[in-house]
Design a protein around this motif. Sequence first.
Motif, PDB file in Angstrom:
ATOM      1  N   HIS A 116       5.169   0.112   0.501  1.00 17.65           N
ATOM      2  CA  HIS A 116       6.483   0.136  -0.148  1.00 17.65           C
ATOM      3  C   HIS A 116       6.491  -0.674  -1.440  1.00 17.65           C
ATOM      4  CE1 HIS A 116       8.821   2.357   2.839  1.00 17.65           C
ATOM      5  NE2 HIS A 116       8.136   1.721   3.776  1.00 17.65           N
ATOM      6  N   ASN A 117       5.720  -1.758  -1.492  1.00 18.12           N
ATOM      7  CA  ASN A 117       5.726  -2.542  -2.724  1.00 18.12           C
ATOM      8  C   ASN A 117       4.922  -1.898  -3.844  1.00 18.12           C
ATOM      9  OD1 ASN A 117       3.125  -3.044  -1.824  1.00 18.12           O
ATOM     10  ND2 ASN A 117       3.552  -5.156  -1.199  1.00 18.12           N
ATOM     11  N   ASP A 118       4.347  -0.707  -3.585  1.00 19.41           N
ATOM     12  CA  ASP A 118       3.711   0.057  -4.656  1.00 19.41           C
ATOM     13  C   ASP A 118       4.742   0.864  -5.446  1.00 19.41           C
ATOM     14  OD1 ASP A 118       1.203  -0.852  -3.868  1.00 19.41           O
ATOM     15  OD2 ASP A 118       0.889   0.844  -2.498  1.00 19.41           O
ATOM     16  N   PHE A 119       5.933   1.065  -4.875  1.00 17.83           N
ATOM     17  CA  PHE A 119       7.014   1.777  -5.559  1.00 17.83           C
ATOM     18  C   PHE A 119       7.836   0.763  -6.346  1.00 17.83           C
ATOM     19  CE2 PHE A 119       5.811   5.005  -2.628  1.00 17.83           C
ATOM     20  CZ  PHE A 119       6.320   6.212  -3.086  1.00 17.83           C
ATOM     21  N   HIS A 120       8.007   0.998  -7.626  1.00 22.20           N
ATOM     22  CA  HIS A 120       8.780   0.100  -8.491  1.00 22.20           C
ATOM     23  C   HIS A 120       9.964   0.891  -9.040  1.00 22.20           C
ATOM     24  CE1 HIS A 120       5.636  -3.059  -8.507  1.00 22.20           C
ATOM     25  NE2 HIS A 120       4.845  -2.009  -8.311  1.00 22.20           N
ATOM     26  N   ILE A 121      11.118   0.658  -8.455  1.00 16.45           N
ATOM     27  CA  ILE A 121      12.313   1.437  -8.793  1.00 16.45           C
ATOM     28  C   ILE A 121      13.498   0.505  -8.941  1.00 16.45           C
ATOM     29  CG2 ILE A 121      11.433   3.419  -7.492  1.00 16.45           C
ATOM     30  CD1 ILE A 121      13.499   2.726  -5.321  1.00 16.45           C
ATOM     31  N   GLY A 122      14.605   1.066  -9.439  1.00 13.87           N
ATOM     32  CA  GLY A 122      15.870   0.339  -9.450  1.00 13.87           C
ATOM     33  C   GLY A 122      15.965  -0.809 -10.425  1.00 13.87           C
ATOM     34  N   ALA A 123      15.043  -0.900 -11.392  1.00 13.82           N
ATOM     35  CA  ALA A 123      15.080  -2.015 -12.344  1.00 13.82           C
ATOM     36  C   ALA A 123      15.663  -1.592 -13.683  1.00 13.82           C
ATOM     37  CB  ALA A 123      13.671  -2.561 -12.540  1.00 13.82           C
ATOM     38  N   GLY A 124      16.167  -0.371 -13.763  1.00 15.12           N
ATOM     39  CA  GLY A 124      16.753   0.111 -15.002  1.00 15.12           C
ATOM     40  C   GLY A 124      15.742   0.695 -15.972  1.00 15.12           C
ATOM     41  N   ALA A 125      14.461   0.544 -15.689  1.00 14.09           N
ATOM     42  CA  ALA A 125      13.420   1.103 -16.546  1.00 14.09           C
ATOM     43  C   ALA A 125      12.847   2.349 -15.890  1.00 14.09           C
ATOM     44  CB  ALA A 125      12.324   0.060 -16.787  1.00 14.09           C
ATOM     45  N   ILE A 131      -1.153   2.771  -7.848  1.00 14.38           N
ATOM     46  CA  ILE A 131      -2.249   3.153  -6.958  1.00 14.38           C
ATOM     47  C   ILE A 131      -3.168   1.937  -6.848  1.00 14.38           C
ATOM     48  CG2 ILE A 131      -4.132   4.764  -6.521  1.00 14.38           C
ATOM     49  CD1 ILE A 131      -1.433   6.080  -6.532  1.00 14.38           C
ATOM     50  N   VAL A 132      -3.310   1.400  -5.658  1.00 11.54           N
ATOM     51  CA  VAL A 132      -4.112   0.201  -5.427  1.00 11.54           C
ATOM     52  C   VAL A 132      -5.336   0.588  -4.614  1.00 11.54           C
ATOM     53  CG1 VAL A 132      -4.131  -2.121  -4.437  1.00 11.54           C
ATOM     54  CG2 VAL A 132      -2.026  -1.224  -5.480  1.00 11.54           C
ATOM     55  N   GLU A 133      -6.482   0.093  -5.034  1.00 12.51           N
ATOM     56  CA  GLU A 133      -7.720   0.429  -4.324  1.00 12.51           C
ATOM     57  C   GLU A 133      -7.734  -0.246  -2.961  1.00 12.51           C
ATOM     58  OE1 GLU A 133     -12.498   0.778  -5.274  1.00 12.51           O
ATOM     59  OE2 GLU A 133     -11.149  -0.239  -6.676  1.00 12.51           O
ATOM     60  N   ARG A 134      -7.685   0.555  -1.908  1.00 13.34           N
ATOM     61  CA  ARG A 134      -7.642   0.042  -0.537  1.00 13.34           C
ATOM     62  C   ARG A 134      -8.566   0.865   0.357  1.00 13.34           C
ATOM     63  NH1 ARG A 134      -1.718   0.258  -1.420  1.00 13.34           N
ATOM     64  NH2 ARG A 134      -0.934  -1.866  -1.772  1.00 13.34           N
ATOM     65  N   GLN A 135      -9.114   0.199   1.361  1.00 16.12           N
ATOM     66  CA  GLN A 135      -9.964   0.868   2.349  1.00 16.12           C
ATOM     67  C   GLN A 135      -9.553   0.446   3.757  1.00 16.12           C
ATOM     68  OE1 GLN A 135     -12.131   3.038   1.089  1.00 16.12           O
ATOM     69  NE2 GLN A 135     -11.805   2.401  -1.032  1.00 16.12           N
ATOM     70  N   ASP A 136      -8.283   0.076   3.954  1.00 15.42           N
ATOM     71  CA  ASP A 136      -7.873  -0.533   5.225  1.00 15.42           C
ATOM     72  C   ASP A 136      -6.932   0.331   6.056  1.00 15.42           C
ATOM     73  OD1 ASP A 136      -5.734  -0.690   3.502  1.00 15.42           O
ATOM     74  OD2 ASP A 136      -5.237  -2.787   3.936  1.00 15.42           O
ATOM     75  N   LEU A 179       8.093  -5.227   6.000  1.00 10.46           N
ATOM     76  CA  LEU A 179       8.286  -3.827   5.633  1.00 10.46           C
ATOM     77  C   LEU A 179       7.830  -3.551   4.204  1.00 10.46           C
ATOM     78  CD1 LEU A 179       9.318  -1.058   6.515  1.00 10.46           C
ATOM     79  CD2 LEU A 179      11.584  -1.708   5.667  1.00 10.46           C
ATOM     80  N   SER A 180       8.046  -4.480   3.295  1.00  6.03           N
ATOM     81  CA  SER A 180       7.689  -4.242   1.902  1.00  6.03           C
ATOM     82  C   SER A 180       6.181  -4.043   1.723  1.00  6.03           C
ATOM     83  CB  SER A 180       8.161  -5.394   1.024  1.00  6.03           C
ATOM     84  OG  SER A 180       7.476  -6.587   1.353  1.00  6.03           O
TER      85      SER A 180
END
Length: 289
Positions: A116-125, A131-136, A179-180
């Motif tokens: 969820h913290n990969d989504f950046h919304i609601g800041a007026g921009a 996309i974060v490199e993950r293998q988990d 949750l974030s």
Amino acid sequence: VLSMYHYHADAGTTEVPYRRLVTQRGSWRRHNRYVGFLDGVGPHRDGEHPIYPVRTPRRSATPVLSPAQVATILDGCSVQRDGDWTGGAAAVRNRLFFAVLAETGMRLGEALSLRHNDFHIGAGATPWIDIVERQDHPHGARVKTGPRRIYVGDDLEALYSEYVWQLVAMNADQVVDDLSNHFVFVNLQRGPRFSPMRQENIYEKVRGLRTAHRSLPPDWSPHWLRHTHATALLLAGVPEHVVMRRLGHADVQTTLSTYGWVTQDAAMRSLAEWKNYVAGWKGLHDGQQ
């Protein structure tokens, strides 16, 4: 590399590495001692075939969904009526998943790995997804390439917000410790609630959409949405290097090798149709990806 191993095999030094790297039809046979530097590239002698084939340019068109077919997939999951989305939280989740693939060009594993913290919304921009490199991922989904930022449109931002509200209504913020930092796409009906979805869950939904909507190609898969995304951008006039960064390709040659046919056959569909399709997407210029 194959030539080096082939040379040492013929010279009698060792033949084990060459046996492992090359499959043969019939018995092992020695050739002339001299092996050219580019031996092994292109046609091979006596039916030998490298295990790792030489990459060749794509000569046929990648499979593409029309804008109308993409809409059929999304509406087949959930539609908005009188301000509410049909089908409940699971249906909204499914629509969001396919909408993310269609609007960002993500790979299946990249979407399943989103937090969820990969989504950046609601800041007026302009909203974006990291996309974060993950293998988990517990079910083997992974991010194939390095990190990148993909800007998205307001419709996708609103759909994600609706999905989060539905998760909160199901007490996800109380059941999940953080949750974030938790996975975006989780089980809501079967299996442990709020546990990460499997790829099999996605393909099960794809089979259901194939059966319910005969206007869709019978063999379409989630990866077709990635091909459709790239095709839409190129037909709408987005520069190749921007498409490359958005897709996460290592170099622009990969993009051109895979989708070069698009610009050569732009008349295959109405350009206006594709320009309208991408009209709501953002960050399609040099400053943003």
